[in-house]
Design an enzyme around this catalytic site. Sequence first.
Site, mmCIF file in Angstrom:
data_model
loop_
_atom_site.group_PDB
_atom_site.id
_atom_site.type_symbol
_atom_site.label_atom_id
_atom_site.label_comp_id
_atom_site.label_asym_id
_atom_site.label_seq_id
_atom_site.Cartn_x
_atom_site.Cartn_y
_atom_site.Cartn_z
ATOM 1 N N HIS A 147 -76.969 -71.972 91.942
ATOM 2 C CA HIS A 147 -78.150 -72.515 91.257
ATOM 3 C C HIS A 147 -78.734 -73.712 92.013
ATOM 4 O O HIS A 147 -78.033 -74.420 92.751
ATOM 5 C CB HIS A 147 -77.790 -72.937 89.832
ATOM 6 C CG HIS A 147 -76.747 -74.009 89.765
ATOM 7 N ND1 HIS A 147 -77.042 -75.344 89.970
ATOM 8 C CD2 HIS A 147 -75.426 -73.951 89.532
ATOM 9 C CE1 HIS A 147 -75.943 -76.054 89.851
ATOM 10 N NE2 HIS A 147 -74.943 -75.245 89.599
ATOM 11 N N ARG A 175 -78.952 -73.183 84.177
ATOM 12 C CA ARG A 175 -79.275 -73.534 85.558
ATOM 13 C C ARG A 175 -79.139 -72.320 86.478
ATOM 14 O O ARG A 175 -79.918 -72.169 87.427
ATOM 15 C CB ARG A 175 -78.430 -74.709 86.038
ATOM 16 C CG ARG A 175 -76.918 -74.524 85.985
ATOM 17 C CD ARG A 175 -76.245 -75.885 86.179
ATOM 18 N NE ARG A 175 -74.793 -75.849 86.292
ATOM 19 C CZ ARG A 175 -73.950 -75.881 85.283
ATOM 20 N NH1 ARG A 175 -74.421 -75.928 84.029
ATOM 21 N NH2 ARG A 175 -72.637 -75.883 85.474
ATOM 22 N N GLU A 207 -69.379 -71.735 85.831
ATOM 23 C CA GLU A 207 -68.725 -72.713 86.693
ATOM 24 C C GLU A 207 -67.282 -72.945 86.235
ATOM 25 O O GLU A 207 -66.922 -72.652 85.088
ATOM 26 C CB GLU A 207 -69.524 -74.036 86.653
ATOM 27 C CG GLU A 207 -68.951 -75.199 87.459
ATOM 28 C CD GLU A 207 -68.779 -74.883 88.931
ATOM 29 O OE1 GLU A 207 -67.896 -74.072 89.275
ATOM 30 O OE2 GLU A 207 -69.509 -75.484 89.752
ATOM 31 N N TYR A 251 -64.159 -78.185 83.887
ATOM 32 C CA TYR A 251 -63.559 -79.424 84.381
ATOM 33 C C TYR A 251 -62.750 -80.180 83.331
ATOM 34 O O TYR A 251 -62.378 -81.344 83.550
ATOM 35 C CB TYR A 251 -64.632 -80.336 84.981
ATOM 36 C CG TYR A 251 -64.976 -79.960 86.398
ATOM 37 C CD1 TYR A 251 -64.118 -80.266 87.451
ATOM 38 C CD2 TYR A 251 -66.137 -79.267 86.688
ATOM 39 C CE1 TYR A 251 -64.414 -79.906 88.752
ATOM 40 C CE2 TYR A 251 -66.451 -78.901 87.994
ATOM 41 C CZ TYR A 251 -65.586 -79.227 89.009
ATOM 42 O OH TYR A 251 -65.885 -78.859 90.313
ATOM 43 N N HIS A 264 -72.415 -70.332 90.373
ATOM 44 C CA HIS A 264 -72.055 -71.743 90.533
ATOM 45 C C HIS A 264 -71.117 -71.930 91.721
ATOM 46 O O HIS A 264 -70.521 -70.965 92.208
ATOM 47 C CB HIS A 264 -71.397 -72.234 89.241
ATOM 48 C CG HIS A 264 -72.211 -71.954 88.028
ATOM 49 N ND1 HIS A 264 -73.091 -72.872 87.491
ATOM 50 C CD2 HIS A 264 -72.328 -70.836 87.256
ATOM 51 C CE1 HIS A 264 -73.700 -72.334 86.440
ATOM 52 N NE2 HIS A 264 -73.250 -71.102 86.280
#
Length: 239
Positions: free
Chosen positions: A9, A60, A87, A90, A182
């Site tokens: 993206h 995105r 993605e 995290y 991603h």
Amino acid sequence: MTRLVLTRHGQSVWNKENRFTGWVDVDLTEQGVEEARRGGALLKAEGFAPGFAFTSVLKRAIRTLHLALEGVDRLWIPEEKAWRLNERHYGALTGLDKAEVTEAHGADQVKIWRRSFDIPPPPLPLDDPRHPRFDPRYSSLDPDALPSGESLKLTLERVAPYFESAIAPRLEAGDEVIISAHGNSLRALMKLLFGVPDADIVSLEMPTGNPLMIELNGLKPVSARYLDQDRAQDLPPCP
């Protein structure tokens, strides 16, 4: 031979702010929109005419895909949105400023969280409102299947079966395919396609909004190049 395009993206708001983004659904910046549009123009210049598109469920990546497809006048082709192309998650780092995390925990620890292949960041508590089980786009999924934090290895473990079941059959049928996703989900795909060793894959970088065109013989890459050579990154050798 068939062609597969992987595109990360365009620049997102949190890319610009240097935050750990993961599964947070942040939008593109103006620069990100322009990167995606340029990607579409580069694909048009290559005569790329995809028959099928894949993307994550994050805006995105979706917007980047649509801007690229607009550039090649292929907005009408079928597309599939899949959380398995999201993605890397995290964990408890989600939303935090990378510089502030480095100051708090030290550069060596942050490097392990960001760049080791198999060590995930601290997990997100299940009752944290940032946890994906509170997001309506995942409401149909078993909550136990949703990550609280992922290493690249764990990201690969969800990307690989999706590639094998959904994407590979399209390529083997001869479809030209574009995937908008991603940095880490695309790293996982690159590891699968190119057989990149664990120790090397974490250093592979993909520039935002720059289409990577891969020519395939079956599922075997025979060539790969970024279309915007001014923003190209090093690529693994074709196997």
